[in-house]
Motif scaffolding. Sequence first.
Motif, PDB file in Angstrom:
ATOM      1  N   UNK A   1     -38.778  -9.595  -8.480  1.00 49.35           N
ATOM      2  CA  UNK A   1     -39.362  -8.249  -8.531  1.00 49.35           C
ATOM      3  C   UNK A   1     -39.119  -7.640  -9.904  1.00 49.35           C
ATOM      4  N   UNK A   2     -37.886  -7.728 -10.382  1.00 48.67           N
ATOM      5  CA  UNK A   2     -37.546  -7.172 -11.702  1.00 48.67           C
ATOM      6  C   UNK A   2     -38.371  -7.836 -12.802  1.00 48.67           C
ATOM      7  N   UNK A   3     -38.515  -9.147 -12.734  1.00 47.19           N
ATOM      8  CA  UNK A   3     -39.293  -9.875 -13.737  1.00 47.19           C
ATOM      9  C   UNK A   3     -40.758  -9.474 -13.709  1.00 47.19           C
ATOM     10  N   UNK A   4     -41.313  -9.310 -12.528  1.00 51.69           N
ATOM     11  CA  UNK A   4     -42.728  -8.938 -12.399  1.00 51.69           C
ATOM     12  C   UNK A   4     -42.978  -7.531 -12.941  1.00 51.69           C
ATOM     13  N   UNK A   5     -42.085  -6.586 -12.640  1.00 47.13           N
ATOM     14  CA  UNK A   5     -42.232  -5.230 -13.165  1.00 47.13           C
ATOM     15  C   UNK A   5     -42.173  -5.242 -14.688  1.00 47.13           C
ATOM     16  N   UNK A   6     -41.264  -6.014 -15.234  1.00 49.26           N
ATOM     17  CA  UNK A   6     -41.159  -6.127 -16.687  1.00 49.26           C
ATOM     18  C   UNK A   6     -42.427  -6.747 -17.269  1.00 49.26           C
ATOM     19  N   UNK A   7     -42.934  -7.756 -16.603  1.00 48.92           N
ATOM     20  CA  UNK A   7     -44.148  -8.446 -17.060  1.00 48.92           C
ATOM     21  C   UNK A   7     -45.365  -7.522 -17.042  1.00 48.92           C
ATOM     22  N   UNK A   8     -45.593  -6.820 -15.930  1.00 41.98           N
ATOM     23  CA  UNK A   8     -46.792  -5.986 -15.826  1.00 41.98           C
ATOM     24  C   UNK A   8     -46.709  -4.733 -16.693  1.00 41.98           C
ATOM     25  N   UNK A   9     -45.498  -4.372 -17.109  1.00 42.64           N
ATOM     26  CA  UNK A   9     -45.340  -3.204 -17.991  1.00 42.64           C
ATOM     27  C   UNK A   9     -45.310  -3.614 -19.464  1.00 42.64           C
ATOM     28  N   UNK A  10     -45.620  -4.865 -19.750  1.00 41.00           N
ATOM     29  CA  UNK A  10     -45.560  -5.381 -21.122  1.00 41.00           C
ATOM     30  C   UNK A  10     -44.199  -5.139 -21.763  1.00 41.00           C
TER      31      UNK A  10
ATOM     32  N   UNK B   1     -40.701  -1.598 -19.264  1.00 42.31           N
ATOM     33  CA  UNK B   1     -39.718  -1.309 -18.224  1.00 42.31           C
ATOM     34  C   UNK B   1     -38.848  -2.527 -17.976  1.00 42.31           C
ATOM     35  N   UNK B   2     -37.559  -2.306 -17.968  1.00 40.77           N
ATOM     36  CA  UNK B   2     -36.615  -3.356 -17.616  1.00 40.77           C
ATOM     37  C   UNK B   2     -35.748  -2.819 -16.491  1.00 40.77           C
ATOM     38  N   UNK B   3     -35.895  -3.396 -15.322  1.00 42.54           N
ATOM     39  CA  UNK B   3     -35.189  -2.923 -14.132  1.00 42.54           C
ATOM     40  C   UNK B   3     -33.854  -3.644 -14.038  1.00 42.54           C
ATOM     41  N   UNK B   4     -32.790  -2.878 -14.025  1.00 45.20           N
ATOM     42  CA  UNK B   4     -31.452  -3.449 -13.932  1.00 45.20           C
ATOM     43  C   UNK B   4     -31.022  -3.563 -12.478  1.00 45.20           C
ATOM     44  N   UNK B   5     -30.103  -4.489 -12.215  1.00 41.46           N
ATOM     45  CA  UNK B   5     -29.609  -4.708 -10.852  1.00 41.46           C
ATOM     46  C   UNK B   5     -29.065  -3.418 -10.248  1.00 41.46           C
ATOM     47  N   UNK B   6     -28.393  -2.614 -11.050  1.00 41.86           N
ATOM     48  CA  UNK B   6     -27.793  -1.381 -10.570  1.00 41.86           C
ATOM     49  C   UNK B   6     -28.805  -0.357 -10.095  1.00 41.86           C
ATOM     50  N   UNK B   7     -30.056  -0.534 -10.468  1.00 47.41           N
ATOM     51  CA  UNK B   7     -31.134   0.335 -10.003  1.00 47.41           C
ATOM     52  C   UNK B   7     -31.968  -0.340  -8.928  1.00 47.41           C
ATOM     53  N   UNK B   8     -32.231  -1.627  -9.123  1.00 48.31           N
ATOM     54  CA  UNK B   8     -33.133  -2.334  -8.222  1.00 48.31           C
ATOM     55  C   UNK B   8     -32.573  -2.480  -6.811  1.00 48.31           C
ATOM     56  N   UNK B   9     -31.348  -2.969  -6.694  1.00 47.76           N
ATOM     57  CA  UNK B   9     -30.818  -3.250  -5.363  1.00 47.76           C
ATOM     58  C   UNK B   9     -30.589  -1.990  -4.525  1.00 47.76           C
ATOM     59  N   UNK B  10     -30.141  -0.880  -5.105  1.00 49.19           N
ATOM     60  CA  UNK B  10     -30.110   0.358  -4.308  1.00 49.19           C
ATOM     61  C   UNK B  10     -31.514   0.807  -3.878  1.00 49.19           C
ATOM     62  N   UNK B  11     -32.512   0.617  -4.723  1.00 48.74           N
ATOM     63  CA  UNK B  11     -33.891   0.972  -4.360  1.00 48.74           C
ATOM     64  C   UNK B  11     -34.370   0.087  -3.214  1.00 48.74           C
ATOM     65  N   UNK B  12     -34.059  -1.198  -3.270  1.00 45.57           N
ATOM     66  CA  UNK B  12     -34.428  -2.100  -2.175  1.00 45.57           C
ATOM     67  C   UNK B  12     -33.733  -1.689  -0.880  1.00 45.57           C
ATOM     68  N   UNK B  13     -32.479  -1.271  -0.974  1.00 43.92           N
ATOM     69  CA  UNK B  13     -31.746  -0.823   0.212  1.00 43.92           C
ATOM     70  C   UNK B  13     -32.383   0.439   0.794  1.00 43.92           C
ATOM     71  N   UNK B  14     -32.790   1.380  -0.057  1.00 42.45           N
ATOM     72  CA  UNK B  14     -33.453   2.599   0.424  1.00 42.45           C
ATOM     73  C   UNK B  14     -34.747   2.259   1.147  1.00 42.45           C
ATOM     74  N   UNK B  15     -35.516   1.314   0.607  1.00 46.46           N
ATOM     75  CA  UNK B  15     -36.748   0.892   1.254  1.00 46.46           C
ATOM     76  C   UNK B  15     -36.475   0.235   2.600  1.00 46.46           C
TER      77      UNK B  15
END
Length: 64
Positions: free
Chosen positions: A33-42, A45-59
């Motif tokens: 997921x982090x790699x795809x977001x970085x890819x589509x944003x050219x 955006x670089x999503x760090x684990x400290x942001x991504x995994x809490x966001x996944x937990x909220x979802x």
Amino acid sequence: MVRSASKNELLPGTLEMLVLQTLTHGRRHGYGIAQRIQEISDDVLQVEEGSLYPALQRLLVKGW
């Protein structure tokens, strides 16, 4: 990309929307997921684990 005027951070809820948009194209693990977001944003955006995994937990808690 939507950004806060006073900070170089995403507005609340933006990461969750990016994650959900990424998952509409198929299942992925967190790193994918982090790699795809970085890819589509050219690499803007670089999503760090400290942001991504809490966001996944909220979802997950919301049942999304």
